[in-house]
Write a protein that holds these residues in place. Structure first.
Motif, mmCIF file in Angstrom:
data_model
loop_
_atom_site.group_PDB
_atom_site.id
_atom_site.type_symbol
_atom_site.label_atom_id
_atom_site.label_comp_id
_atom_site.label_asym_id
_atom_site.label_seq_id
_atom_site.Cartn_x
_atom_site.Cartn_y
_atom_site.Cartn_z
ATOM 1 N N ALA A 1 0.826 -1.212 0.000
ATOM 2 C CA ALA A 1 0.000 0.000 0.000
ATOM 3 C C ALA A 1 0.856 1.256 0.000
ATOM 4 O O ALA A 1 0.472 2.284 -0.554
ATOM 5 N N SER A 2 2.043 1.173 0.578
ATOM 6 C CA SER A 2 2.957 2.315 0.633
ATOM 7 C C SER A 2 3.558 2.639 -0.733
ATOM 8 O O SER A 2 4.169 3.686 -0.908
ATOM 9 N N GLY A 3 3.419 1.690 -1.683
ATOM 10 C CA GLY A 3 4.037 1.851 -2.994
ATOM 11 C C GLY A 3 5.333 1.081 -3.113
ATOM 12 O O GLY A 3 5.840 0.883 -4.217
ATOM 13 N N ASP A 4 5.894 0.637 -1.979
ATOM 14 C CA ASP A 4 7.106 -0.182 -2.016
ATOM 15 C C ASP A 4 6.788 -1.510 -2.699
ATOM 16 O O ASP A 4 5.648 -1.989 -2.648
ATOM 17 N N VAL A 5 7.800 -2.095 -3.335
ATOM 18 C CA VAL A 5 7.617 -3.355 -4.054
ATOM 19 C C VAL A 5 8.663 -4.355 -3.586
ATOM 20 O O VAL A 5 9.864 -4.054 -3.597
ATOM 21 N N LEU A 6 8.194 -5.530 -3.172
ATOM 22 C CA LEU A 6 9.080 -6.644 -2.833
ATOM 23 C C LEU A 6 9.201 -7.517 -4.067
ATOM 24 O O LEU A 6 8.184 -7.873 -4.672
ATOM 25 N N THR A 7 10.442 -7.884 -4.434
ATOM 26 C CA THR A 7 10.619 -8.581 -5.711
ATOM 27 C C THR A 7 11.274 -9.953 -5.620
ATOM 28 O O THR A 7 11.431 -10.604 -6.630
ATOM 29 N N GLU A 8 11.655 -10.388 -4.451
ATOM 30 C CA GLU A 8 12.265 -11.709 -4.311
ATOM 31 C C GLU A 8 11.256 -12.648 -3.671
ATOM 32 O O GLU A 8 10.662 -12.323 -2.639
ATOM 33 N N GLY A 9 11.068 -13.823 -4.269
ATOM 34 C CA GLY A 9 10.066 -14.764 -3.791
ATOM 35 C C GLY A 9 10.172 -15.080 -2.311
ATOM 36 O O GLY A 9 9.178 -15.064 -1.583
ATOM 37 N N ALA A 10 11.385 -15.362 -1.831
ATOM 38 C CA ALA A 10 11.562 -15.695 -0.413
ATOM 39 C C ALA A 10 11.201 -14.516 0.485
ATOM 40 O O ALA A 10 10.611 -14.698 1.554
ATOM 41 N N VAL A 11 11.528 -13.317 0.059
ATOM 42 C CA VAL A 11 11.210 -12.115 0.838
ATOM 43 C C VAL A 11 9.705 -11.897 0.878
ATOM 44 O O VAL A 11 9.135 -11.547 1.913
ATOM 45 N N VAL A 12 9.043 -12.109 -0.252
ATOM 46 C CA VAL A 12 7.589 -11.966 -0.310
ATOM 47 C C VAL A 12 6.930 -12.952 0.652
ATOM 48 O O VAL A 12 6.050 -12.575 1.437
ATOM 49 N N LEU A 13 7.360 -14.198 0.628
ATOM 50 C CA LEU A 13 6.790 -15.218 1.520
ATOM 51 C C LEU A 13 7.029 -14.866 2.981
ATOM 52 O O LEU A 13 6.123 -14.971 3.811
ATOM 53 N N GLN A 14 8.235 -14.451 3.313
ATOM 54 C CA GLN A 14 8.567 -14.070 4.698
ATOM 55 C C GLN A 14 7.706 -12.892 5.152
ATOM 56 O O GLN A 14 7.163 -12.894 6.257
ATOM 57 N N PHE A 15 7.565 -11.879 4.288
ATOM 58 C CA PHE A 15 6.763 -10.699 4.618
ATOM 59 C C PHE A 15 5.317 -11.085 4.921
ATOM 60 O O PHE A 15 4.744 -10.668 5.921
ATOM 61 N N ILE A 16 4.731 -11.891 4.056
ATOM 62 C CA ILE A 16 3.329 -12.286 4.228
ATOM 63 C C ILE A 16 3.155 -13.068 5.526
ATOM 64 O O ILE A 16 2.243 -12.798 6.319
ATOM 65 N N ALA A 17 4.023 -14.035 5.756
ATOM 66 C CA ALA A 17 3.918 -14.854 6.963
ATOM 67 C C ALA A 17 4.079 -13.999 8.217
ATOM 68 O O ALA A 17 3.308 -14.139 9.170
ATOM 69 N N ASP A 18 5.061 -13.115 8.229
ATOM 70 C CA ASP A 18 5.295 -12.268 9.406
ATOM 71 C C ASP A 18 4.157 -11.282 9.636
ATOM 72 O O ASP A 18 3.763 -11.020 10.764
ATOM 73 N N ARG A 19 3.625 -10.737 8.573
ATOM 74 C CA ARG A 19 2.612 -9.674 8.688
ATOM 75 C C ARG A 19 1.218 -10.214 8.984
ATOM 76 O O ARG A 19 0.477 -9.631 9.760
ATOM 77 N N PHE A 20 0.842 -11.314 8.349
ATOM 78 C CA PHE A 20 -0.547 -11.768 8.426
ATOM 79 C C PHE A 20 -0.772 -13.008 9.281
ATOM 80 O O PHE A 20 -1.904 -13.284 9.650
ATOM 81 N N ALA A 21 0.268 -13.757 9.568
ATOM 82 C CA ALA A 21 0.091 -14.991 10.346
ATOM 83 C C ALA A 21 1.351 -15.290 11.153
ATOM 84 O O ALA A 21 1.951 -16.348 10.993
ATOM 85 N N PRO A 22 1.759 -14.357 12.032
ATOM 86 C CA PRO A 22 2.999 -14.581 12.770
ATOM 87 C C PRO A 22 2.984 -15.890 13.555
ATOM 88 O O PRO A 22 2.040 -16.176 14.278
ATOM 89 N N GLY A 23 4.036 -16.683 13.349
ATOM 90 C CA GLY A 23 4.175 -17.950 14.057
ATOM 91 C C GLY A 23 3.279 -19.067 13.573
ATOM 92 O O GLY A 23 3.323 -20.161 14.122
ATOM 93 N N GLN A 24 2.466 -18.836 12.539
ATOM 94 C CA GLN A 24 1.541 -19.857 12.059
ATOM 95 C C GLN A 24 1.991 -20.533 10.776
ATOM 96 O O GLN A 24 1.862 -21.739 10.639
ATOM 97 N N LEU A 25 2.478 -19.753 9.827
ATOM 98 C CA LEU A 25 2.875 -20.323 8.534
ATOM 99 C C LEU A 25 4.358 -20.669 8.477
ATOM 100 O O LEU A 25 4.764 -21.516 7.691
ATOM 101 N N ILE A 26 5.150 -20.000 9.292
ATOM 102 C CA ILE A 26 6.566 -20.315 9.446
ATOM 103 C C ILE A 26 6.900 -20.138 10.924
ATOM 104 O O ILE A 26 6.183 -19.421 11.630
#
Length: 91
Positions: free
Chosen positions: A58-83
């Protein structure tokens, strides 16, 4: 948030984890051969590397590496659940 993806590519993992996490997001397909999005924009304006996935925040920033995208999503939306949660450092 918007996930730029290509069917059958490694961006599928990012798509799956966004759904698993219950995140609110948009999808936009990318033709990486032509370098165009489904809405006919130049994809290199989103990701100069030209590959998927790319997650536009939403800030306009773009994540472009697959592993970083997965880590971001897991940390932001499901901390401790998906990883596993990160272990504290010793220092």
């Amino acid at each position: 948030m918007k996930l730029f993806y290509k069917p059958g590519a490694c961006s599928l993992a990012s798509h799956i984890i966004l759904r698993e996490a219950g995140a609110d997001f948009e999808l936009e397909a990318v033709d990486t051969d032509r370098g165009r999005t489904a809405s006919d924009h130049d994809y290199r304006e989103v990701n100069p590397k030209g590959y998927v996935p790319a997650l536009q925040l939403a800030s306009g920033d773009v994540l472009t590496e697959g592993a970083v995208v997965l880590q971001f999503i897991a940390d932001r939306f499901a901390p401790g659940q998906l990883i596993p949660a990160p272990e504290p450092s010793n220092g």
